[in-house]
Write an enzyme that holds these catalytic residues in place. Structure first.
Site, PDB file in Angstrom:
ATOM      1  N   ASP A   1      -9.912   2.217   0.426  1.00 12.65           N
ATOM      2  CA  ASP A   1      -8.745   1.975  -0.410  1.00 12.65           C
ATOM      3  C   ASP A   1      -7.954   3.259  -0.630  1.00 12.65           C
ATOM      4  O   ASP A   1      -8.475   4.373  -0.463  1.00 12.65           O
ATOM      5  CB  ASP A   1      -9.169   1.422  -1.774  1.00 12.65           C
ATOM      6  CG  ASP A   1      -9.598  -0.037  -1.712  1.00 12.65           C
ATOM      7  OD1 ASP A   1      -9.413  -0.659  -0.655  1.00 12.65           O
ATOM      8  OD2 ASP A   1     -10.117  -0.547  -2.725  1.00 12.65           O
TER       9      ASP A   1
ATOM     10  N   LYS B  49      -4.080  -0.656  -0.938  1.00 11.05           N
ATOM     11  CA  LYS B  49      -3.057  -1.454  -1.593  1.00 11.05           C
ATOM     12  C   LYS B  49      -2.671  -0.725  -2.867  1.00 11.05           C
ATOM     13  O   LYS B  49      -3.509  -0.434  -3.705  1.00 11.05           O
ATOM     14  CB  LYS B  49      -3.582  -2.860  -1.930  1.00 11.05           C
ATOM     15  CG  LYS B  49      -3.944  -3.700  -0.715  1.00 11.05           C
ATOM     16  CD  LYS B  49      -4.560  -5.019  -1.160  1.00 11.05           C
ATOM     17  CE  LYS B  49      -4.888  -5.896   0.042  1.00 11.05           C
ATOM     18  NZ  LYS B  49      -3.699  -6.397   0.716  1.00 11.05           N
TER      19      LYS B  49
ATOM     20  N   MET C 266      -4.376  -2.956 -13.915  1.00 12.68           N
ATOM     21  CA  MET C 266      -3.080  -3.059 -13.235  1.00 12.68           C
ATOM     22  C   MET C 266      -1.999  -3.617 -14.150  1.00 12.68           C
ATOM     23  O   MET C 266      -1.142  -4.401 -13.744  1.00 12.68           O
ATOM     24  CB  MET C 266      -3.212  -3.919 -11.964  1.00 12.68           C
ATOM     25  CG  MET C 266      -4.151  -3.321 -10.928  1.00 12.68           C
ATOM     26  SD  MET C 266      -4.620  -4.481  -9.603  1.00 12.68           S
ATOM     27  CE  MET C 266      -5.967  -5.388 -10.400  1.00 12.68           C
TER      28      MET C 266
ATOM     29  N   GLY D 105     -13.583   1.530  -7.737  1.00 12.52           N
ATOM     30  CA  GLY D 105     -14.239   0.806  -8.816  1.00 12.52           C
ATOM     31  C   GLY D 105     -15.435   0.035  -8.320  1.00 12.52           C
ATOM     32  O   GLY D 105     -16.240   0.522  -7.515  1.00 12.52           O
ATOM     33  N   ASP D 106     -15.571  -1.202  -8.808  1.00  9.79           N
ATOM     34  CA  ASP D 106     -16.619  -2.102  -8.338  1.00  9.79           C
ATOM     35  C   ASP D 106     -15.968  -3.150  -7.443  1.00  9.79           C
ATOM     36  O   ASP D 106     -14.968  -3.767  -7.836  1.00  9.79           O
ATOM     37  CB  ASP D 106     -17.314  -2.783  -9.521  1.00  9.79           C
ATOM     38  CG  ASP D 106     -18.446  -3.681  -9.067  1.00  9.79           C
ATOM     39  OD1 ASP D 106     -19.604  -3.240  -9.132  1.00  9.79           O
ATOM     40  OD2 ASP D 106     -18.173  -4.823  -8.629  1.00  9.79           O
TER      41      ASP D 106
END
Length: 261
Positions: free
Chosen positions: A44, A65, A179, A97-98
């Site tokens: 990511d 993203k 977000m 993150g997870d």
């Protein structure tokens, strides 16, 4: 940990690994070990360079993203995972993150399984937990909060946003909104419109576990002003009475102001 091609060898496999919120220190030992043996790492955009440096031997492919930016199509990521796994070698899909919390993990797991590829999941520290640790405030507290909601207002492209996420925030005693800071004004208006008090304590924690980490504190009515000027880094919006003490401290210091963690 080399793996043979699909024909006659070991069955192809993808390791879906959580990179945590930023700092390499937040990786699990298993994640670090797998990265050290990886041949291909699809990662990511928010994965820090220090984490990627744990796989110096691997081919690294950015499939990130980012809100408001050109992003890699999910269908393309799925195809790339499948072709990489079937070509042999050890494939790691590295998510911030997870991977099981707002990481589109289900789509990638399903695509791999349909293609006959095994998936092993290595969890990571999600941003809500890391943010709570950064500000030194529990997401739960006896007599104050017995429920925590992990929420995102972001809808899939083309999907209808029915604001059910806001109803969940109203119903929960503590909310961690992923977000959400990018559209702070809309977030504030929607939450207040669905019944959440404008006086609800909020904390925006930005760049969790990174050198530039910090937070701002105030009330829901202040959300747009608090979010203004935080920059483009990742930010988590936390709401609930468990944060009232931090908000009171910020008010005493002429809040809003950025308090460096």
């Amino acid at each position: 940990m080399r793996r043979c091609a699909a024909s006659g060898g070991v069955k192809p496999k993808v390791y879906l690994i959580g990179a945590g919120p930023g700092s390499v220190d937040y990786l699990t030992l298993k994640a670090a070990r797998l990265l050290a043996g990886a041949d291909v790492v699809l990662h990511d955009a928010l994965v820090c360079q220090d984490v990627l440096d744990l796989a110096p031997q691997a081919r690294k492919i950015l499939v990130g993203k980012r809100a408001g930016a050109v992003s890699t199509d999910q269908a393309f990521i799925n195809r790339l995972l499948i072709t990489s796994a079937k070509s042999g070698g050890m494939v790691v899909r590295l998510k911030g993150g997870d991977p099981m919390i707002f990481g589109r993990a289900h789509e990638e797991i399903e695509a791999c399984q349909i293609a006959g590829i095994d998936v092993e999941i290595v969890p990571g520290i999600t941003a809500a937990s890391a943010a709570a640790a950064q500000i030194g405030t529990s997401l739960t507290r006896r007599g104050v909060s017995r429920s925590v909601a992990l929420i995102t207002p972001s809808a899939a492209r083309g999907a209808h946003d029915d604001h059910a996420w806001a109803d969940l925030a109203v119903a929960s005693q503590t909310s961690a909104i992923y977000m959400g800071a990018t559209h702070a004004k809309q977030l504030r208006d929607t939450l207040i419109g669905r019944g959440l008090s404008p006086a609800t304590p909020i904390i925006i924690v930005h760049d969790v576990s990174r050198p530039e980490a910090g937070h701002v504190a105030g009330h829901l009515a202040d959300l747009a002003e608090l979010a203004h000027g935080l920059g483009s880094g990742p930010a988590m919006v936390l709401l609930g009475e468990v944060f009232a003490d931090l908000v009171n401290v910020a008010n005493a210091q002429q809040s809003p102001e950025v308090r460096q963690a």
